[in-house]
Motif scaffolding. Sequence first.
Motif, PDB file in Angstrom:
ATOM      1  N   VAL A  52       0.836  -1.200   0.000  1.00  0.00           N
ATOM      2  CA  VAL A  52       0.000   0.000   0.000  1.00  0.00           C
ATOM      3  C   VAL A  52       0.873   1.253   0.000  1.00  0.00           C
ATOM      4  O   VAL A  52       0.588   2.236  -0.693  1.00  0.00           O
ATOM      5  CB  VAL A  52      -0.946  -0.015   1.216  1.00  0.00           C
ATOM      6  CG1 VAL A  52      -1.606   1.354   1.403  1.00  0.00           C
ATOM      7  CG2 VAL A  52      -2.017  -1.090   1.050  1.00  0.00           C
ATOM      8  N   GLU A  54       4.095   1.568  -1.039  1.00  0.00           N
ATOM      9  CA  GLU A  54       5.032   1.703  -2.152  1.00  0.00           C
ATOM     10  C   GLU A  54       4.417   1.426  -3.516  1.00  0.00           C
ATOM     11  O   GLU A  54       5.013   1.758  -4.546  1.00  0.00           O
ATOM     12  CB  GLU A  54       6.219   0.757  -1.956  1.00  0.00           C
ATOM     13  CG  GLU A  54       7.071   1.075  -0.743  1.00  0.00           C
ATOM     14  CD  GLU A  54       7.915   2.327  -0.913  1.00  0.00           C
ATOM     15  OE1 GLU A  54       7.929   2.914  -2.031  1.00  0.00           O
ATOM     16  OE2 GLU A  54       8.557   2.741   0.064  1.00  0.00           O
ATOM     17  N   GLN A  56       1.828   2.615  -5.111  1.00  0.00           N
ATOM     18  CA  GLN A  56       1.009   3.620  -5.776  1.00  0.00           C
ATOM     19  C   GLN A  56       1.698   4.244  -6.990  1.00  0.00           C
ATOM     20  O   GLN A  56       1.114   5.082  -7.672  1.00  0.00           O
ATOM     21  CB  GLN A  56       0.632   4.731  -4.786  1.00  0.00           C
ATOM     22  CG  GLN A  56      -0.109   4.235  -3.551  1.00  0.00           C
ATOM     23  CD  GLN A  56      -1.476   3.648  -3.870  1.00  0.00           C
ATOM     24  OE1 GLN A  56      -2.076   3.989  -4.887  1.00  0.00           O
ATOM     25  NE2 GLN A  56      -1.961   2.774  -3.016  1.00  0.00           N
ATOM     26  N   ASP A  58       3.088   4.924 -10.676  1.00  0.00           N
ATOM     27  CA  ASP A  58       2.426   4.722 -11.973  1.00  0.00           C
ATOM     28  C   ASP A  58       3.445   5.025 -13.066  1.00  0.00           C
ATOM     29  O   ASP A  58       3.330   6.012 -13.792  1.00  0.00           O
ATOM     30  CB  ASP A  58       1.188   5.614 -12.090  1.00  0.00           C
ATOM     31  CG  ASP A  58       0.425   5.392 -13.393  1.00  0.00           C
ATOM     32  OD1 ASP A  58       0.685   4.361 -14.068  1.00  0.00           O
ATOM     33  OD2 ASP A  58      -0.404   6.252 -13.753  1.00  0.00           O
ATOM     34  N   ALA A  65      -2.413   2.663 -10.406  1.00  0.00           N
ATOM     35  CA  ALA A  65      -1.228   2.325  -9.631  1.00  0.00           C
ATOM     36  C   ALA A  65      -0.646   1.004 -10.153  1.00  0.00           C
ATOM     37  O   ALA A  65      -1.383   0.039 -10.402  1.00  0.00           O
ATOM     38  CB  ALA A  65      -1.578   2.195  -8.153  1.00  0.00           C
ATOM     39  N   ASP A  66       0.665   0.976 -10.333  1.00  0.00           N
ATOM     40  CA  ASP A  66       1.290  -0.197 -10.949  1.00  0.00           C
ATOM     41  C   ASP A  66       1.060  -1.474 -10.157  1.00  0.00           C
ATOM     42  O   ASP A  66       1.072  -2.571 -10.729  1.00  0.00           O
ATOM     43  CB  ASP A  66       2.792   0.033 -11.119  1.00  0.00           C
ATOM     44  CG  ASP A  66       3.096   1.057 -12.200  1.00  0.00           C
ATOM     45  OD1 ASP A  66       2.190   1.354 -13.002  1.00  0.00           O
ATOM     46  OD2 ASP A  66       4.231   1.558 -12.231  1.00  0.00           O
ATOM     47  N   ASP A  68      -1.688  -2.001  -8.232  1.00  0.00           N
ATOM     48  CA  ASP A  68      -3.106  -2.368  -8.203  1.00  0.00           C
ATOM     49  C   ASP A  68      -3.249  -3.440  -9.276  1.00  0.00           C
ATOM     50  O   ASP A  68      -3.736  -3.206 -10.378  1.00  0.00           O
ATOM     51  CB  ASP A  68      -3.974  -1.144  -8.502  1.00  0.00           C
ATOM     52  CG  ASP A  68      -5.457  -1.488  -8.559  1.00  0.00           C
ATOM     53  OD1 ASP A  68      -5.822  -2.627  -8.214  1.00  0.00           O
ATOM     54  OD2 ASP A  68      -6.235  -0.613  -8.991  1.00  0.00           O
ATOM     55  N   ASP A  74      -7.940  -0.088  -5.967  1.00  0.00           N
ATOM     56  CA  ASP A  74      -7.279  -0.035  -4.667  1.00  0.00           C
ATOM     57  C   ASP A  74      -6.203  -1.121  -4.597  1.00  0.00           C
ATOM     58  O   ASP A  74      -6.087  -1.970  -5.478  1.00  0.00           O
ATOM     59  CB  ASP A  74      -8.283  -0.199  -3.519  1.00  0.00           C
ATOM     60  CG  ASP A  74      -9.026  -1.542  -3.578  1.00  0.00           C
ATOM     61  OD1 ASP A  74      -8.615  -2.436  -4.351  1.00  0.00           O
ATOM     62  OD2 ASP A  74     -10.015  -1.699  -2.845  1.00  0.00           O
ATOM     63  N   ILE A  75      -5.384  -1.048  -3.572  1.00  0.00           N
ATOM     64  CA  ILE A  75      -4.372  -2.071  -3.325  1.00  0.00           C
ATOM     65  C   ILE A  75      -4.762  -2.787  -2.043  1.00  0.00           C
ATOM     66  O   ILE A  75      -4.818  -2.178  -0.969  1.00  0.00           O
ATOM     67  CB  ILE A  75      -2.960  -1.449  -3.213  1.00  0.00           C
ATOM     68  CG1 ILE A  75      -2.550  -0.845  -4.563  1.00  0.00           C
ATOM     69  CG2 ILE A  75      -1.945  -2.491  -2.769  1.00  0.00           C
ATOM     70  CD1 ILE A  75      -1.209  -0.149  -4.550  1.00  0.00           C
ATOM     71  N   ASP A  79      -4.411  -8.003  -4.339  1.00  0.00           N
ATOM     72  CA  ASP A  79      -3.187  -7.650  -5.059  1.00  0.00           C
ATOM     73  C   ASP A  79      -1.983  -8.375  -4.484  1.00  0.00           C
ATOM     74  O   ASP A  79      -1.058  -8.731  -5.223  1.00  0.00           O
ATOM     75  CB  ASP A  79      -2.985  -6.134  -5.023  1.00  0.00           C
ATOM     76  CG  ASP A  79      -4.140  -5.406  -5.683  1.00  0.00           C
ATOM     77  OD1 ASP A  79      -4.337  -5.604  -6.893  1.00  0.00           O
ATOM     78  OD2 ASP A  79      -4.863  -4.677  -4.979  1.00  0.00           O
TER      79      ASP A  79
END
Length: 218
Positions: A52, A54, A56, A58, A65-66, A68, A74-75, A79
């Motif tokens: 969560v 780290e 976010q 992109d 977010a890469d 997600d 969301d993460i 995930d």
Amino acid sequence: MGGTSDEIVVTAFGPRYRRAYKVLAPIEGLYSNDKDDRGGPTKYGASLRFLVAEGQIDLDEDGIADFDLDMDGDIDIDDIRALQPIDAMYLFQRCFWNRLDCDNIPAPLGEAMFDQAVNGGLVASAKLLQRAINASFSRARSQAATPPAILHVDGDIGTATRGGLDWVLQYPALGMPFLIQKYRDAAADRYRAIVAALPSQRKYLDGWLRRARELGRI
């Protein structure tokens, strides 16, 4: 992220990091969701709390977010379940190996610091280094040498810490063997302190102490 191409692995990671990660990966294991694990659900050593914080980024600028990985906005635990080894390898290089500048810390100390950063965070890893350097300074004084001033153990690897490391490594009577042993000792002390403060973590202590004893054995 989430790919499995061997070509990506070869071109993205240097040989020293690949060796360090190869040692780390079996220690971290596969998926777990232990109620006593303060990081939450974890896979390949990447906890939900870490992902969560780290994940976010992109980098491909697609608006998602890469990490997600299921692209649901969301993460979360899903995930973590979707995480692939290459994802953990990438994140650990970016967030721990590179931030500690492990390529420029002599082996096996850089590898030991990487392990402890993954396990306990960047600040904890850096504090262990400072404690190990201070122990080396104390030994030097007992042998009538004059080392630099004792480091403030703050987790900041700045000029004083770098200079202290360089000073220790120039003396054969101190040097890497003594320093790495003191780093292991400091890691073991950290684990014992965690258990003393949080008795729920006692079940992890034996494994943690084994991990501390093996630090830097590459």
